[in-house]
Design an enzyme around this catalytic site. Structure first.
Site, mmCIF file in Angstrom:
data_model
loop_
_atom_site.group_PDB
_atom_site.id
_atom_site.type_symbol
_atom_site.label_atom_id
_atom_site.label_comp_id
_atom_site.label_asym_id
_atom_site.label_seq_id
_atom_site.Cartn_x
_atom_site.Cartn_y
_atom_site.Cartn_z
ATOM 1 N N HIS A 19 0.840 -1.198 0.000
ATOM 2 C CA HIS A 19 0.000 0.000 0.000
ATOM 3 C C HIS A 19 0.875 1.249 0.000
ATOM 4 C CE1 HIS A 19 1.104 0.677 4.163
ATOM 5 N NE2 HIS A 19 0.854 -0.601 4.395
ATOM 6 N N ASP A 26 4.110 -4.506 3.791
ATOM 7 C CA ASP A 26 5.552 -4.794 3.824
ATOM 8 C C ASP A 26 5.799 -6.224 4.298
ATOM 9 O OD1 ASP A 26 4.734 -4.299 6.443
ATOM 10 O OD2 ASP A 26 6.303 -2.864 6.907
#
Length: 453
Positions: free
Chosen positions: A72, A354
């Site tokens: 994102h 991540d």
């Protein structure tokens, strides 16, 4: 007057003859670990147009599929530093405010009409774009939206305009879209798709919900994966305890804020401080003083040293192999179907975090890759050899850089091959068989349930 001949410069400012310089680095790479430089890279603030290596292949090759895994975009912190004022960042989308994008206004209008989309389960209740005057925790910011509008535009120019991966009358079956249940991942996916698709038609958007951040779907039961993750967390803890400089900085910051050091550490201050840094907002102050750049540098440097040690110690690598096998297996199965001639799911988008991208990079053996920045993208391209149509090859790209030959399964192939890509079967063999060799196993189930030696 002496006229000196110069090479013509095109409108985009590139010299047509110096084709090799495709990826100029905005900031000159420093020789040593520089926490401020690395933080800038991590923020990924949209500035000049990006040059990328996606879509490069010999002219007789045909692009048949693209699978994209994104992190994102820029977000508001997930944690607050206790007893400090939260960073004052506006999550309303304002096209006249920087950073912006030529299509931001149209994106906002289009996102307001999204009732026709098919959204799995809880996704249907999430907003399609950020809209709070003071950001909520973890909310995508305008910077985050713009990062993915740019990603989508870049990929469209290459994959749609140049390689015609999707026709103008594309169908829902040609896409596979999946996101975790956070508004920031859904909104990042929508921003990328908005500028990527030939025509963003809500009726053809079918977004699947993935409850697991490692996208393990129905294959999440893996005790050994959890074992290696716990070992990795112990390694992290022991590195932190050894770092006296870091401890001093935490003690100093805790005094400024007026809380116990332990409580400050638990609030994960780097997450908050990166938000101040990326948005150029002054670090927080109290009556007892201010958190400053020196505090930030020490914590960020430790984070970078931790990433470096993580690569060396292999515990994270073992965790990564087991964590990412279900996702990589799904990817490989789809690539094989397309290589056999199926025309469905030729473009795939996984919108993730991540903690999704990082283990995938590790499992593939791409050890030189940086930790996933905001709006990072990992792309798998599938190519068909026009001279030998039965032969298929893959390219893997990370943030526009070709990392195909950094992978553990294609390192050696590079030395023997004239083609700038990797045979599909190398990736297939790696995912179906070689991933388990290090565990002395022959299958994912066996590797997940066999005790560590």
């Amino acid at each position: 007057v002496h006229l000196i001949p110069v090479n013509p410069v095109r409108e985009d400012g590139l010299n047509p003859k110096s084709r090799k310089r495709i990826m100029p680095d905005l900031l000159t790479e420093p020789p040593a670990l520089d926490p401020v430089y690395e933080a800038h890279v991590y923020c990924n603030i949209p500035t000049i147009a990006e040059r990328s290596m996606e879509g490069h292949a010999p002219h007789y090759f045909k692009l048949v599929s693209v699978q994209v895994l994104i992190r994102h975009g820029d977000r508001y912190p997930l944690y607050a530093i206790p007893k400090t004022k939260r960073p004052d960042i506006d999550c309303m989308l304002v096209p006249s405010r920087k950073p912006s994008h030529p299509q931001l206004e149209a994106f906002i209008k289009h996102m307001s009409k999204g009732s026709a989309a098919q959204m799995d389960g809880s996704l249907s209740s999430l907003p399609h774009f950020p809209s709070h005057s003071l950001c909520e925790m973890g909310e995508l910011t305008q910077t985050g939206v713009v990062q993915h509008l740019r990603n989508g535009q870049l990929l469209r120019e290459i994959y749609i305009n140049k390689h015609k991966l999707l026709p103008s009358d594309w169908t829902a079956k040609q896409l596979y879209l999946e996101t975790t249940g956070k508004s920031r991942t859904l909104q990042s996916a929508l921003a990328l798709l908005y500028t990527f698709l030939p025509d963003f038609d809500w009726k053809k958007i079918n977004m699947r919900h993935q409850w697991s951040t490692i996208f393990c779907s129905g294959s999440c039961d893996c005790p050994m994966r959890n074992h290696y993750l716990e070992e990795e967390q112990r390694r992290q803890y022991s590195l932190r305890v050894k770092n006296n400089n870091l401890e001093k900085i935490y003690v100093d910051m805790a005094k400024i804020v007026g809380i116990p050091t332990r409580q400050l550490r638990a609030s994960n201050p780097i997450d908050s401080l990166l938000c101040y840094f990326c948005h150029n907002v002054s670090f927080p102050c109290t009556k007892a003083g201010c958190i400053g750049m020196e505090h930030f540098k020490v914590i960020k440097r430790h984070q970078l040293e931790d990433e470096r040690e993580r690569q060396e110690k292999k515990l994270y690598f073992l965790y990564a192999l087991l964590a990412t096998h279900p996702l990589l297996n799904q990817t490989v199965n789809r690539l094989q179907r397309i290589a056999e001639g199926k025309k469905e799911e030729v473009f795939v988008l996984y919108s993730a975090h991540d903690v999704t991208l990082s283990p995938v990079l590790s499992a593939l053996g791409i050890t030189e890759a940086r930790f996933p920045r905001f709006a990072a993208r990992l792309v798998f391209e599938l190519w068909q050899d026009g001279k030998r149509p039965k032969e298929h090859f893959i390219r893997i790209l990370y943030n526009g850089a070709d990392v195909t030959f950094q992978t553990s399964f294609c390192k050696d192939h590079y030395k023997r091959s004239s083609k700038p890509m990797c045979p599909l079967e190398k990736l297939v063999n790696f995912v179906k068989r070689d991933m388990f060799l290090i565990f002395n196993s022959t299958s994912y189930y066996d590797a997940c349930h066999r005790r560590a030696l």
